[in-house]
Design a protein around this motif. Sequence first.
Motif, short mmCIF file in Angstrom:
data_model
loop_
_atom_site.label_atom_id
_atom_site.label_comp_id
_atom_site.label_asym_id
_atom_site.label_seq_id
_atom_site.Cartn_x
_atom_site.Cartn_y
_atom_site.Cartn_z
N SER A 40 -5.02 -3.98 -4.80
CA SER A 40 -3.68 -3.43 -5.00
C SER A 40 -3.30 -2.46 -3.88
O SER A 40 -2.15 -2.43 -3.46
CB SER A 40 -3.58 -2.74 -6.36
OG SER A 40 -4.36 -1.57 -6.39
N ILE A 41 -4.27 -1.71 -3.37
CA ILE A 41 -4.00 -0.83 -2.23
C ILE A 41 -3.61 -1.66 -1.01
O ILE A 41 -2.67 -1.30 -0.28
CB ILE A 41 -5.21 0.08 -1.94
CG1 ILE A 41 -5.36 1.13 -3.03
CG2 ILE A 41 -5.08 0.74 -0.58
CD1 ILE A 41 -6.63 1.94 -2.94
N ARG B 79 0.52 -3.33 2.84
CA ARG B 79 1.21 -4.38 3.59
C ARG B 79 2.70 -4.39 3.33
O ARG B 79 3.50 -4.66 4.22
CB ARG B 79 0.62 -5.74 3.28
CG ARG B 79 -0.74 -5.93 3.92
CD ARG B 79 -1.39 -7.23 3.58
NE ARG B 79 -0.52 -8.37 3.77
CZ ARG B 79 -0.80 -9.57 3.32
NH1 ARG B 79 -1.91 -9.79 2.66
NH2 ARG B 79 0.03 -10.56 3.54
N LYS B 80 3.11 -4.09 2.09
CA LYS B 80 4.52 -4.12 1.74
C LYS B 80 5.26 -2.85 2.17
O LYS B 80 6.37 -2.92 2.68
CB LYS B 80 4.69 -4.30 0.23
CG LYS B 80 4.18 -5.60 -0.30
CD LYS B 80 5.13 -6.70 0.04
CE LYS B 80 4.65 -7.98 -0.64
NZ LYS B 80 5.47 -9.11 -0.31
N GLN B 81 4.67 -1.69 1.94
CA GLN B 81 5.36 -0.42 2.16
C GLN B 81 5.14 0.16 3.56
O GLN B 81 6.00 0.87 4.06
CB GLN B 81 4.92 0.61 1.11
CG GLN B 81 5.26 0.21 -0.31
CD GLN B 81 6.75 0.11 -0.52
OE1 GLN B 81 7.53 0.91 -0.02
NE2 GLN B 81 7.18 -0.91 -1.27
N PHE B 82 4.00 -0.10 4.15
CA PHE B 82 3.65 0.49 5.45
C PHE B 82 3.14 -0.58 6.41
O PHE B 82 1.97 -0.57 6.81
CB PHE B 82 2.57 1.57 5.25
CG PHE B 82 2.89 2.56 4.17
CD1 PHE B 82 3.88 3.50 4.35
CD2 PHE B 82 2.20 2.54 2.97
CE1 PHE B 82 4.18 4.41 3.35
CE2 PHE B 82 2.48 3.44 1.97
CZ PHE B 82 3.48 4.38 2.16
N PRO B 83 4.00 -1.53 6.82
CA PRO B 83 3.51 -2.63 7.66
C PRO B 83 3.03 -2.17 9.04
O PRO B 83 2.05 -2.71 9.56
CB PRO B 83 4.71 -3.57 7.77
CG PRO B 83 5.89 -2.73 7.44
CD PRO B 83 5.41 -1.67 6.50
N ASN B 84 3.68 -1.19 9.66
CA ASN B 84 3.25 -0.73 10.98
C ASN B 84 1.91 -0.01 10.91
O ASN B 84 1.05 -0.19 11.77
CB ASN B 84 4.31 0.17 11.62
CG ASN B 84 5.53 -0.60 12.04
OD1 ASN B 84 5.45 -1.78 12.34
ND2 ASN B 84 6.68 0.05 12.04
N ALA B 85 1.72 0.81 9.89
CA ALA B 85 0.44 1.50 9.72
C ALA B 85 -0.67 0.50 9.43
O ALA B 85 -1.79 0.65 9.93
CB ALA B 85 0.54 2.53 8.60
#
Length: 79
Positions: A19-20, A25-31
């Motif tokens: 889930s993490i 991947r959805k909320q922080f794609p660049n990170a």
Amino acid sequence: MSTGLLAQYAVIALAVVASIAVVMRKQFPNATRRLRIALALPLLREGAPAWFKPLGRAIAPPARVAGKGCDGCDNCGPD
């Protein structure tokens, strides 16, 4: 600790990690992309064991292809 309880903890830990990964991947794609690069680079360096290289290629994110509106700043603008 019984084997059944240990198995339950292992399944819960896998569910939390999955889930993490989805949220990252959805909320922080660049990170997430930077993290994947940071994890893959040491595995792909010269002198690393041969079995590290396929693992590093699997972890590494796909290469970005510059579009018509891309000036190379990693912020693709409108065409």
